[in-house]
Write a protein that holds these residues in place. Structure first.
Motif, PDB file in Angstrom:
ATOM      1  N   SER A 128      11.706  -1.197  -8.599  1.00 13.19           N
ATOM      2  CA  SER A 128      11.656  -2.268  -7.596  1.00 13.19           C
ATOM      3  C   SER A 128      11.304  -3.600  -8.238  1.00 13.19           C
TER       4      SER A 128
ATOM      5  N   ARG B  94      -0.365  -2.238   1.676  1.00 17.86           N
ATOM      6  CA  ARG B  94       0.954  -1.658   1.968  1.00 17.86           C
ATOM      7  C   ARG B  94       0.763  -0.368   2.741  1.00 17.86           C
TER       8      ARG B  94
ATOM      9  N   GLN C 265       7.654   0.392   0.169  1.00 17.62           N
ATOM     10  CA  GLN C 265       6.974  -0.519  -0.733  1.00 17.62           C
ATOM     11  C   GLN C 265       6.894  -1.925  -0.162  1.00 17.62           C
TER      12      GLN C 265
ATOM     13  N   TYR D  94      -7.738  -1.572  -6.754  1.00 18.34           N
ATOM     14  CA  TYR D  94      -6.712  -0.862  -5.988  1.00 18.34           C
ATOM     15  C   TYR D  94      -7.387   0.337  -5.343  1.00 18.34           C
TER      16      TYR D  94
ATOM     17  N   PHE E  56       4.752  -4.669   0.522  1.00 23.60           N
ATOM     18  CA  PHE E  56       3.457  -5.248   0.202  1.00 23.60           C
ATOM     19  C   PHE E  56       3.256  -6.519   1.015  1.00 23.60           C
TER      20      PHE E  56
ATOM     21  N   MET F 277      -5.317  -3.712  -2.121  1.00 26.82           N
ATOM     22  CA  MET F 277      -5.425  -4.289  -3.448  1.00 26.82           C
ATOM     23  C   MET F 277      -6.080  -5.656  -3.403  1.00 26.82           C
TER      24      MET F 277
ATOM     25  N   TYR G  91      -2.897   1.478   1.493  1.00 26.58           N
ATOM     26  CA  TYR G  91      -3.240   1.084   0.133  1.00 26.58           C
ATOM     27  C   TYR G  91      -3.663  -0.372   0.146  1.00 26.58           C
TER      28      TYR G  91
ATOM     29  N   ASN H 240       4.481   4.631   2.769  1.00 25.46           N
ATOM     30  CA  ASN H 240       5.835   5.176   2.688  1.00 25.46           C
ATOM     31  C   ASN H 240       6.492   4.612   1.445  1.00 25.46           C
ATOM     32  N   TYR H 241       7.705   4.918   1.256  1.00 24.47           N
ATOM     33  CA  TYR H 241       8.360   4.523   0.021  1.00 24.47           C
ATOM     34  C   TYR H 241       9.096   3.200   0.157  1.00 24.47           C
TER      35      TYR H 241
ATOM     36  N   TYR I 143      -6.147  -9.118  -5.910  1.00 25.61           N
ATOM     37  CA  TYR I 143      -5.598  -9.798  -7.072  1.00 25.61           C
ATOM     38  C   TYR I 143      -6.390 -11.071  -7.333  1.00 25.61           C
TER      39      TYR I 143
ATOM     40  N   SER J 216       7.323  -2.838  -9.156  1.00 25.79           N
ATOM     41  CA  SER J 216       6.500  -1.671  -8.822  1.00 25.79           C
ATOM     42  C   SER J 216       7.293  -0.409  -9.073  1.00 25.79           C
ATOM     43  N   GLY J 217       6.539   0.674  -9.257  1.00 31.59           N
ATOM     44  CA  GLY J 217       7.160   1.972  -9.405  1.00 31.59           C
ATOM     45  C   GLY J 217       7.563   2.512  -8.057  1.00 31.59           C
ATOM     46  N   GLN J 218       8.115   3.711  -8.053  1.00 34.00           N
ATOM     47  CA  GLN J 218       8.666   4.252  -6.820  1.00 34.00           C
ATOM     48  C   GLN J 218       7.771   5.282  -6.148  1.00 34.00           C
ATOM     49  N   GLY J 219       6.624   5.594  -6.712  1.00 32.43           N
ATOM     50  CA  GLY J 219       5.741   6.556  -6.082  1.00 32.43           C
ATOM     51  C   GLY J 219       4.989   5.947  -4.918  1.00 32.43           C
ATOM     52  N   ALA J 220       4.438   6.822  -4.057  1.00 37.19           N
ATOM     53  CA  ALA J 220       3.724   6.343  -2.879  1.00 37.19           C
ATOM     54  C   ALA J 220       2.484   5.538  -3.263  1.00 37.19           C
ATOM     55  N   GLY J 221       1.860   5.866  -4.370  1.00 38.06           N
ATOM     56  CA  GLY J 221       0.621   5.193  -4.733  1.00 38.06           C
ATOM     57  C   GLY J 221       0.782   4.032  -5.677  1.00 38.06           C
ATOM     58  N   ASN J 222       2.017   3.609  -5.909  1.00 39.67           N
ATOM     59  CA  ASN J 222       2.214   2.542  -6.873  1.00 39.67           C
ATOM     60  C   ASN J 222       1.870   1.180  -6.294  1.00 39.67           C
ATOM     61  N   THR J 223       1.444   0.308  -7.186  1.00 42.67           N
ATOM     62  CA  THR J 223       1.133  -1.045  -6.760  1.00 42.67           C
ATOM     63  C   THR J 223       2.089  -2.021  -7.448  1.00 42.67           C
ATOM     64  N   ILE J 224       1.855  -3.279  -7.268  1.00 46.76           N
ATOM     65  CA  ILE J 224       2.798  -4.315  -7.665  1.00 46.76           C
ATOM     66  C   ILE J 224       2.178  -5.160  -8.783  1.00 46.76           C
TER      67      ILE J 224
END
Lengths: 112, 113
Positions: B31, A92, A98, A49, A100, A34, A32, A95-96, A36, B94-102
């Motif tokens: 998060s 990122r 997160q 994104y 970044f 992004m 993923y 996986n979960y 900013y 950020s959310g907890q899904g795989a595709g979430n961003t910050i």
């Protein structure tokens, strides 16, 4: 070698120019990507994104991802003085956790 | 408006003092991340919490600590402050899904004098 590298700038262009901002990365697990925009002393604002390789367009902005080269770009068409800011790339993995990772940012000035 | 709220926006304090920065994440985000940005520097990741538990730790000094509460808001505590701690401190969520961003808040601007 840093995980994400970005031309530090500063970059100055005349109004109306096409701007190319670039990042390279070393972790092939990144999925993923992004971009900013951060105005001086403000919070970074999400611009674009994208997931995996390919292009994504939003108005004057185009994000491009080349995973084979570990290279991402942000193009700004018809640049405006209001585009003057620092641009941060971020990425990122898939996986979960997160996790970044941000580039150091490129400062852009668009001169009227 | 990103939906991430930080308070205070500005504060000035003396060396040796302690301050607490507060963050409310976007609705539904589990998060919370804290970043430090010194003048004309990049974002330095400090720490991440997920649903009340520490998930990842970056370049956070021992004088700094954070926590995330059951209502998901977070606080960053900075103690024994030094002049070099003067910086913008950003909270993001950020959310907890795989595709979430910050998404970032507007920051708390700390000046240590």
């Amino acid at each position: 070698q840093k995980e994400v590298e970005q031309d530090p700038g500063p970059l100055s262009v005349p109004e109306g120019a096409i701007v190319s901002l670039n990042c390279t990365y070393s972790n092939s697990a990144f999925q993923y990507f992004m971009w900013y925009r951060q105005y001086s002393r403000k919070g970074p604002e999400l611009l674009m994104y994208t997931y995996s390789s390919g292009n994504k367009e939003d108005g004057r902005f185009t994000a491009q991802v080349d995973k084979s080269s570990k290279y991402i770009s942000l193009f700004i068409r018809d640049s405006q003085p209001s585009d003057s800011a620092t641009y941060l790339c971020a990425m990122r993995d898939d996986n979960y956790g997160q996790n970044f990772v941000f580039g150091p940012g490129t400062r852009l000035s668009v001169l009227p | 408006d990103s939906g991430v709220t930080q308070t205070p926006k500005h504060l000035i304090t003396a060396t040796g003092q302690r301050v607490t920065l507060r963050c409310s994440p976007r609705s539904g985000d589990l998060s919370v991340y804290w970043y430090q940005q010194s003048l004309d520097q990049g974002l330095q990741f400090l720490i991440q919490y997920y649903n009340g538990e520490e998930r990842a730790k970056g370049n956070i000094l021992e004088r700094f600590s954070a926590q995330q509460f059951p209502d998901l808001h977070s606080e960053l505590n900075l103690s024994s402050l030094e002049l070099g701690d003067s910086a913008l401190y950003f909270c993001a969520s950020s959310g907890q899904g795989a595709g979430n961003t910050i998404y970032f808040g507007e920051g708390s601007w700390l000046t240590v004098v």
